[in-house]
Motif scaffolding. Structure first.
Motif, PDB file in Angstrom:
ATOM      1  N   GLY A 240      -1.479  -1.469  -3.440  1.00  0.00           N
ATOM      2  CA  GLY A 240      -1.680  -0.877  -2.127  1.00  0.00           C
ATOM      3  C   GLY A 240      -3.160  -0.828  -1.785  1.00  0.00           C
ATOM      4  O   GLY A 240      -4.014  -1.243  -2.573  1.00  0.00           O
TER       5      GLY A 240
ATOM      6  N   ASP B 223       0.077   0.701   2.869  1.00  0.00           N
ATOM      7  CA  ASP B 223       0.581  -0.603   3.294  1.00  0.00           C
ATOM      8  C   ASP B 223      -0.457  -1.363   4.107  1.00  0.00           C
ATOM      9  O   ASP B 223      -0.161  -2.369   4.730  1.00  0.00           O
ATOM     10  CB  ASP B 223       1.885  -0.471   4.070  1.00  0.00           C
ATOM     11  CG  ASP B 223       1.707   0.255   5.403  1.00  0.00           C
ATOM     12  OD1 ASP B 223       0.582   0.708   5.710  1.00  0.00           O
ATOM     13  OD2 ASP B 223       2.703   0.371   6.143  1.00  0.00           O
TER      14      ASP B 223
ATOM     15  N   ASP C 174       1.771   0.169  -2.862  1.00  0.00           N
ATOM     16  CA  ASP C 174       2.512   0.107  -1.608  1.00  0.00           C
ATOM     17  C   ASP C 174       4.002   0.185  -1.896  1.00  0.00           C
ATOM     18  O   ASP C 174       4.640  -0.818  -2.213  1.00  0.00           O
ATOM     19  CB  ASP C 174       2.161  -1.190  -0.875  1.00  0.00           C
ATOM     20  CG  ASP C 174       2.886  -1.337   0.450  1.00  0.00           C
ATOM     21  OD1 ASP C 174       3.587  -0.388   0.855  1.00  0.00           O
ATOM     22  OD2 ASP C 174       2.750  -2.399   1.078  1.00  0.00           O
TER      23      ASP C 174
ATOM     24  N   LYS D 229       6.304   0.559   0.116  1.00  0.00           N
ATOM     25  CA  LYS D 229       7.107  -0.010   1.199  1.00  0.00           C
ATOM     26  C   LYS D 229       7.268  -1.521   1.074  1.00  0.00           C
ATOM     27  O   LYS D 229       8.017  -2.117   1.847  1.00  0.00           O
ATOM     28  CB  LYS D 229       6.456   0.302   2.548  1.00  0.00           C
ATOM     29  CG  LYS D 229       6.337   1.790   2.857  1.00  0.00           C
ATOM     30  CD  LYS D 229       5.656   1.991   4.204  1.00  0.00           C
ATOM     31  CE  LYS D 229       5.481   3.469   4.534  1.00  0.00           C
ATOM     32  NZ  LYS D 229       4.775   3.666   5.825  1.00  0.00           N
ATOM     33  N   ARG D 230       6.574  -2.153   0.115  1.00  0.00           N
ATOM     34  CA  ARG D 230       6.585  -3.612   0.078  1.00  0.00           C
ATOM     35  C   ARG D 230       7.975  -4.196  -0.130  1.00  0.00           C
ATOM     36  O   ARG D 230       8.370  -5.152   0.546  1.00  0.00           O
ATOM     37  CB  ARG D 230       5.634  -4.130  -1.005  1.00  0.00           C
ATOM     38  CG  ARG D 230       5.598  -5.654  -1.079  1.00  0.00           C
ATOM     39  CD  ARG D 230       4.540  -6.184  -2.026  1.00  0.00           C
ATOM     40  NE  ARG D 230       4.660  -7.628  -2.173  1.00  0.00           N
ATOM     41  CZ  ARG D 230       4.103  -8.522  -1.356  1.00  0.00           C
ATOM     42  NH1 ARG D 230       3.405  -8.107  -0.324  1.00  0.00           N
ATOM     43  NH2 ARG D 230       4.261  -9.812  -1.570  1.00  0.00           N
TER      44      ARG D 230
END
Length: 395
Positions: free
Chosen positions: A312, A333, A377, A379-380
């Motif tokens: 991140g 992100d 991150d 959310k990746r």
């Protein structure tokens, strides 16, 4: 006793050095680092070298583990079937595993006259070509910096602070990554230094001449020295070697950073395109990607399943002279937000990043396996599924 596992790392930048150092935690692994120059380039200081306000060259002994063999040569081709790297000298380096960390450099010529009359500064050799030209130019000579990403902003600020007459041609918006609120702060600082900023659609460069820059709106700017920072490209070694790449030439990998063509080839840094969705080219991503690439290789040597990459961001730092900087904060992100640190405080953070990057490499050289990264991150995985419409699993 069996022979050691041989790992070759191509590229001696942040990602390559981190990977090579981390690999030395196993005593049955032999590591060779191939790099075209005998010294480490502290790339995030190249703007200072260009302006004559700092240096960017570091002795490899300060950052590279003693057990790593430094091979000063240029890789010209990867013979995948033979597991060998062909070198410009005519020699070759065989490998059991390969880490591809060739980094990035200036993008190819984009407009007429750029290659002949503009001076890119993405590599040490390019900056060394620029320095005598700047030294020979009168202090009042017009200097044009093309490209308003972080490198363009930084070199424009350094040169203006040194008393140069500088125009920064954005080709669009100033600092595209920056939040609008942060962008206004950066623009104010540049104006205070005397940098003339030209932005908007009419500020796109259409041609470069020996003593001028032509813009899309028909305007022509006098320019004794034109510095080109508009865009980065990656070496074409992977494509020349028959490996799969994305449109920009980065090596295509899965989420473990393993090549989609060969599980013995792993990528790191600017030249990696995990799942075809590469991270932003940056030193901030290079160290974690280098460490993760090494971990993937070590997992395969141990017969374990490699983990998926988790990297991140916190934002970015852009220097605005020798003691002032702006630190743009961001979500993990890499989405920039309205918060930033500026002025002398930002400058101290920026200065700490210069020393911190080298300290991370030096620490990993002394105690391999200790480096870890805080920004991940989460959310990746979801973003990959959403954008690619598929479930991605490690090889």
């Amino acid at each position: 006793m069996g022979r050691n596992t041989e790992v070759v790392v191509i590229g001696g930048g942040y990602a390559g050095v981190m990977a090579a150092n981390r690999l030395t935690q196993r005593h049955d692994v032999t590591v060779a680092l191939i790099n075209p120059r005998p010294t480490f380039v502290h790339r995030i200081r190249l703007h200072q070298l260009a302006a004559g306000s700092g240096d960017a060259v570091v002795d490899y002994r300060a950052v590279l583990a003693g057990g790593v063999e430094l091979v000063v040569d240029t890789a010209t081709r990867i013979e995948v079937a033979e597991r060998a790297v062909v070198l410009a000298s005519g020699d070759s380096a065989g490998y059991d595993h390969l880490i591809y960390a060739v980094g990035s450099g200036s993008a190819g010529p984009g407009v007429p006259g750029e290659a002949e009359f503009a001076y890119p500064i993405a590599t040490l050799e390019e900056v060394q070509r620029l320095r005598p030209v700047l030294d020979a130019a009168p202090a009042t000579a017009a200097v044009t910096v093309v490209g308003a990403g972080m490198l363009g902003i930084e070199v424009a600020a350094e040169l203006a602070e040194a008393g140069r007459t500088v125009t920064l041609v954005c080709g669009g918006v100033l600092g595209p990554y920056l939040h609008p609120r942060v962008r206004r702060s950066v623009a104010k600082r540049l104006a205070g230094l005397g940098v003339r900023v030209l932005d908007g659609p009419d500020a796109k460069v259409t041609a470069v001449a020996r003593d001028a820059v032509r813009l899309a709106g028909g305007r022509e700017l006098p320019s004794a020295v034109t510095i080109w920072t508009a865009g980065f490209g990656v070496p074409d070694l992977a494509a020349r070697s028959g490996l799969s790449t994305d449109a920009a030439g980065r090596l295509l990998t899965d989420e473990t950073l393993t090549s989609v063509d060969d599980e013995r080839i792993v990528a790191a840094g600017d030249s990696a395109a995990p799942s075809g969705l590469p991270l932003r080219m940056s030193c901030q991503a290079a160290n974690p990607l280098g460490a993760h690439a090494a971990d993937t290789v070590l997992a395969r040597i141990a017969g374990d399943r490699p983990a998926s990459v988790e990297v991140g961001f916190f934002g970015l730092c852009v220097s605005l002279g020798q003691r002032v900087a702006t630190v743009q904060l961001a979500a993990k992100d890499d989405t920039a937000n309205r918060f930033f640190l500026g002025g002398r405080l930002g400058g101290k953070v920026k200065e700490s990043s210069y020393t911190g990057l080298l300290e991370h490499l030096a620490h990993e050289a002394r105690t391999p396996g200790r480096y870890s990264w805080k920004f991940k991150d989460a959310k990746r995985s979801q973003r990959l599924k959403t954008q690619r419409g598929e479930t991605l699993t490690p090889r």
